[in-house]
Enzyme design. Sequence first.
Site, PDB file in Angstrom:
ATOM      1  N   CYS A   2       0.974  -1.069  -0.179  1.00  0.00           N
ATOM      2  CA  CYS A   2      -0.054   0.129  -0.073  1.00  0.00           C
ATOM      3  C   CYS A   2       0.922   1.423   0.006  1.00  0.00           C
ATOM      4  O   CYS A   2       2.126   1.337   0.468  1.00  0.00           O
ATOM      5  CB  CYS A   2      -0.940  -0.025   1.094  1.00  0.00           C
ATOM      6  N   ARG A  27       2.320   0.632  -6.208  1.00  0.00           N
ATOM      7  CA  ARG A  27       2.483   0.158  -4.952  1.00  0.00           C
ATOM      8  C   ARG A  27       1.166  -0.816  -4.883  1.00  0.00           C
ATOM      9  O   ARG A  27       1.282  -1.776  -3.927  1.00  0.00           O
ATOM     10  CB  ARG A  27       2.737   0.909  -3.837  1.00  0.00           C
ATOM     11  N   TRP A  74      -3.135  -2.484  -1.514  1.00  0.00           N
ATOM     12  CA  TRP A  74      -3.124  -3.719  -1.958  1.00  0.00           C
ATOM     13  C   TRP A  74      -3.706  -4.531  -0.774  1.00  0.00           C
ATOM     14  O   TRP A  74      -3.243  -4.760   0.286  1.00  0.00           O
ATOM     15  CB  TRP A  74      -1.616  -3.914  -2.173  1.00  0.00           C
ATOM     16  N   ASN A 100       0.230   1.003   5.886  1.00  0.00           N
ATOM     17  CA  ASN A 100       0.625   0.143   4.962  1.00  0.00           C
ATOM     18  C   ASN A 100       1.470  -1.126   5.915  1.00  0.00           C
ATOM     19  O   ASN A 100       2.334  -0.648   6.370  1.00  0.00           O
ATOM     20  CB  ASN A 100       1.742   0.887   4.063  1.00  0.00           C
ATOM     21  N   GLY A 101       0.843  -2.034   5.718  1.00  0.00           N
ATOM     22  CA  GLY A 101       1.524  -3.333   6.355  1.00  0.00           C
ATOM     23  C   GLY A 101       0.465  -4.359   6.990  1.00  0.00           C
ATOM     24  O   GLY A 101      -0.634  -4.441   6.457  1.00  0.00           O
ATOM     25  N   GLU A 506      13.419 -15.924 -15.698  1.00  0.00           N
ATOM     26  CA  GLU A 506      13.017 -14.582 -15.814  1.00  0.00           C
ATOM     27  C   GLU A 506      12.101 -14.168 -17.030  1.00  0.00           C
ATOM     28  O   GLU A 506      11.332 -13.441 -16.908  1.00  0.00           O
ATOM     29  CB  GLU A 506      14.261 -13.544 -15.631  1.00  0.00           C
ATOM     30  N   LYS A 510       8.312 -12.724 -16.503  1.00  0.00           N
ATOM     31  CA  LYS A 510       7.839 -11.399 -16.918  1.00  0.00           C
ATOM     32  C   LYS A 510       6.545 -11.995 -17.619  1.00  0.00           C
ATOM     33  O   LYS A 510       5.640 -11.133 -17.883  1.00  0.00           O
ATOM     34  CB  LYS A 510       8.957 -10.963 -18.531  1.00  0.00           C
ATOM     35  N   GLU A 513       3.460 -12.402 -15.499  1.00  0.00           N
ATOM     36  CA  GLU A 513       3.184 -11.201 -14.637  1.00  0.00           C
ATOM     37  C   GLU A 513       2.277 -10.148 -15.580  1.00  0.00           C
ATOM     38  O   GLU A 513       1.529  -9.751 -15.008  1.00  0.00           O
ATOM     39  CB  GLU A 513       4.592 -10.348 -14.326  1.00  0.00           C
ATOM     40  N   HIS A 529      12.535 -35.492 -18.150  1.00  0.00           N
ATOM     41  CA  HIS A 529      12.227 -35.747 -16.770  1.00  0.00           C
ATOM     42  C   HIS A 529      10.949 -35.398 -16.454  1.00  0.00           C
ATOM     43  O   HIS A 529      10.605 -35.944 -15.027  1.00  0.00           O
ATOM     44  CB  HIS A 529      13.156 -35.528 -15.653  1.00  0.00           C
ATOM     45  N   LYS A 629       4.667  -2.948  -6.671  1.00  0.00           N
ATOM     46  CA  LYS A 629       6.309  -2.898  -6.810  1.00  0.00           C
ATOM     47  C   LYS A 629       6.971  -3.178  -5.692  1.00  0.00           C
ATOM     48  O   LYS A 629       8.046  -3.415  -5.707  1.00  0.00           O
ATOM     49  CB  LYS A 629       6.150  -1.439  -7.462  1.00  0.00           C
TER      50      LYS A 629
HETATM   51  C1  AGP Z   1       9.354  -8.429 -10.852  1.00  0.00           C
HETATM   52  O1  AGP Z   1       8.832  -8.387 -12.161  1.00  0.00           O
HETATM   53  C2  AGP Z   1       8.467  -8.703  -9.619  1.00  0.00           C
HETATM   54  N1  AGP Z   1       7.527  -7.643  -9.913  1.00  0.00           N
HETATM   55  C3  AGP Z   1       8.674  -9.249  -8.464  1.00  0.00           C
HETATM   56  O2  AGP Z   1       8.921 -10.768  -8.729  1.00  0.00           O
HETATM   57  C4  AGP Z   1       9.837  -8.430  -7.657  1.00  0.00           C
HETATM   58  O3  AGP Z   1      11.250  -8.912  -8.554  1.00  0.00           O
HETATM   59  C5  AGP Z   1      10.121  -9.110  -6.292  1.00  0.00           C
HETATM   60  O4  AGP Z   1       8.848  -8.835  -5.713  1.00  0.00           O
HETATM   61  C6  AGP Z   1      11.175  -8.722  -5.605  1.00  0.00           C
HETATM   62  O5  AGP Z   1      11.086  -7.391  -5.527  1.00  0.00           O
HETATM   63  P1  AGP Z   1      12.388  -6.555  -4.976  1.00  0.00           P
HETATM   64  O6  AGP Z   1      13.302  -6.691  -5.930  1.00  0.00           O
HETATM   65  O7  AGP Z   1      11.968  -5.059  -4.501  1.00  0.00           O
HETATM   66  O8  AGP Z   1      12.896  -7.165  -3.595  1.00  0.00           O
END
Ligand code: AGP
Length: 634
Positions: A2, A27, A74, A100-101, A506, A510, A513, A529, A629
């Site tokens: 948040c 966020r 969030w 936030n938390g 990765e 991507k 996501e 396997h 984020k």
């Molecule tokens: C990356 O595309 C993601 N949004 C997510 O996996 C991110 O890398 C992960 O939450 C870790 O975040 P950080 O690098 O801020 O620790």
Amino acid sequence: MCGIVGYIGTQAATDILISGLERLEYRGYDSAGVATILEGNINCIKAKGKLYNLREKIERDVNPAQIGIGHTRWATHGKPEERNAHPHLDMEKRIAVVQNGIIENYQQIRDELKSKGYEFRSETDTEVIPNLIAEVLKTAEEDFLPRYARLLAAVQKTVNRLKGAFALAIICADYPEEIIAVRQQAPLAIGFGQGEFFCNSDVTALLPHTRAVLSLENGDIAKLTPLGVEIYNFAGDRISRFPRTLDWNPVQTEKQGFRHYMLKEIYEQPAVVRTCLDTYINPNWHADENPDFSPVNIGLSPITDDLEHIQILACGTSWHAALIGKYLLEQVAGIPTTVDYASEFRYSPKPIIPNTLTIGVTQSGETADTIAALESERARRAGLEPKFQAKLLAITNRAESSIAQICDRIIDTHAGIEIGVAATKTFVAQTMGFYFLSLDLAYRRQAIPNSRIEEIIEGLRHIPSQIETILDTQADAIEELAHDFATETEDFIFIGRGINFPIALEGALKLKEISYIHAEAYPAGEMKHGPIALLDNKVPVVAVAMPGSVYEKVISNAQEAKARDARLIGVTTAMNATEAGHTFDDMLTVPEVDELISPILSIIPLQMLSYHIAAIKGLDVDQPRNLAKSVTVE
Ligand code: AGP
């Protein structure tokens, strides 16, 4: 997660709160709200969904209040509905709180307050806070506290009852000239203007207003009034903290003509790598002059002296960068290295090995799991003899963040602020951080010949222009290819080996996501396997096949997939294209590159492919559903 904003000053608060929330929307974005104090009452407006819903509501109800708080959510406790959106008010609607938390003991407090007659309107953990403050305030007069000290004292008593990690901003209609802001393991910064003060979860969101900022520390309670800012600890003692001046440019947080932040950030990667090279590579280092200094100006001694072991803790994309780091630290610097998900390491740490360097990798610098894992590592080694004590290093682009505060040293990757939720440039920059660390260690331990170190550095110097080549020559073809997968494809498989296996991971992350297409990645040799059973003509396979030690192996594994009717997309070098063309149905080509540094190139077409598939599908590329984020909850 948040995002929190607050404003007190001489301007209309709502406009400032909304523009602050716009900068925080990355966020969390499933609901939003603001609360101001107007004519002795709290005026609270909330809306489900994106911020524009809130903005629309506010435009119908403009008010001149000069104090307020706001929130973009969030969801943790309770669905993303308007009733669960922040700010939350106490039963009498005199106090408003944004959080936030997570408040871990909220149920116990809620039950206690309910037994005293308090009623709750939401399912959130946060709603207990304004009610608990209200309950404590009832006794403020009996405590003979002067009026100016009452709200602060009530918040102090309240936060001492809360368990968990949280940041708060609080206003009260009966104390209309103060905002109380609290930080306990979730980020919160204060901005200092001319007769006005701001608070915000992210210092960068303060940039349009001021560069004088103070990042609160855990256990800080700040009282913001039109006259200034006072900081206290949870025990009520006044403490001194001084703002610092940020040298960031607000333009970095604009889209600059790109359709999405993610696309802009993909195109920023050549510049990011250039800055990294200029910052860390020593131009006077030449292998044939037998230099007695490191090729890398990284200055990490003494925490990297006499290492026997390195352990890396990270999440998500940063964990993928860590896997490349492991490959480099082992194969280039010769140091045994482990990589753990921070969320797992917290609860099942590895046996303690002496002379261990622990590295946390994070683009936000605020990831709760990564920070907690590093803190627990520090705690469990404290008090042991020196060689067992924790040496903590952070690799991050956020030098002002929480992780930088808890680590002994950082490698600042200089990637700047990343707004798109899907990490791109920060991944490349973190990976660069690992090249520098492993080259420095390789030189100091003489793990590989200086001539090889120079060769790797020379290769790295070509990376920025090579990324530009990919962006210049491949963008159209990748966009065209993306059309083939935007409508009917439901699953993707990515394969890679060696240093390019993390790129397969990765690439898959991507894609899932931002396009919501299911994607998995496997080491190419593992397909047979089990996962090969998934393949048919509806499941495309992306093979990262960079020339080098495992190229032929990857091609053979790709052939095995082709024999099961999978459409094969190869990421390989342009020079290899003719030969690889016999195997692949489609090719994403990159310039010729040393295998050891190939991940920084092979990831680029995969970022582009994911981006275009999501953009063609018309999805919200920068703010994909359910994500945030900065993941500041466990
Ligand atoms: C990356 O595309 C993601 N949004 C997510 O996996 C991110 O890398 C992960 O939450 C870790 O975040 P950080 O690098 O801020 O620790």
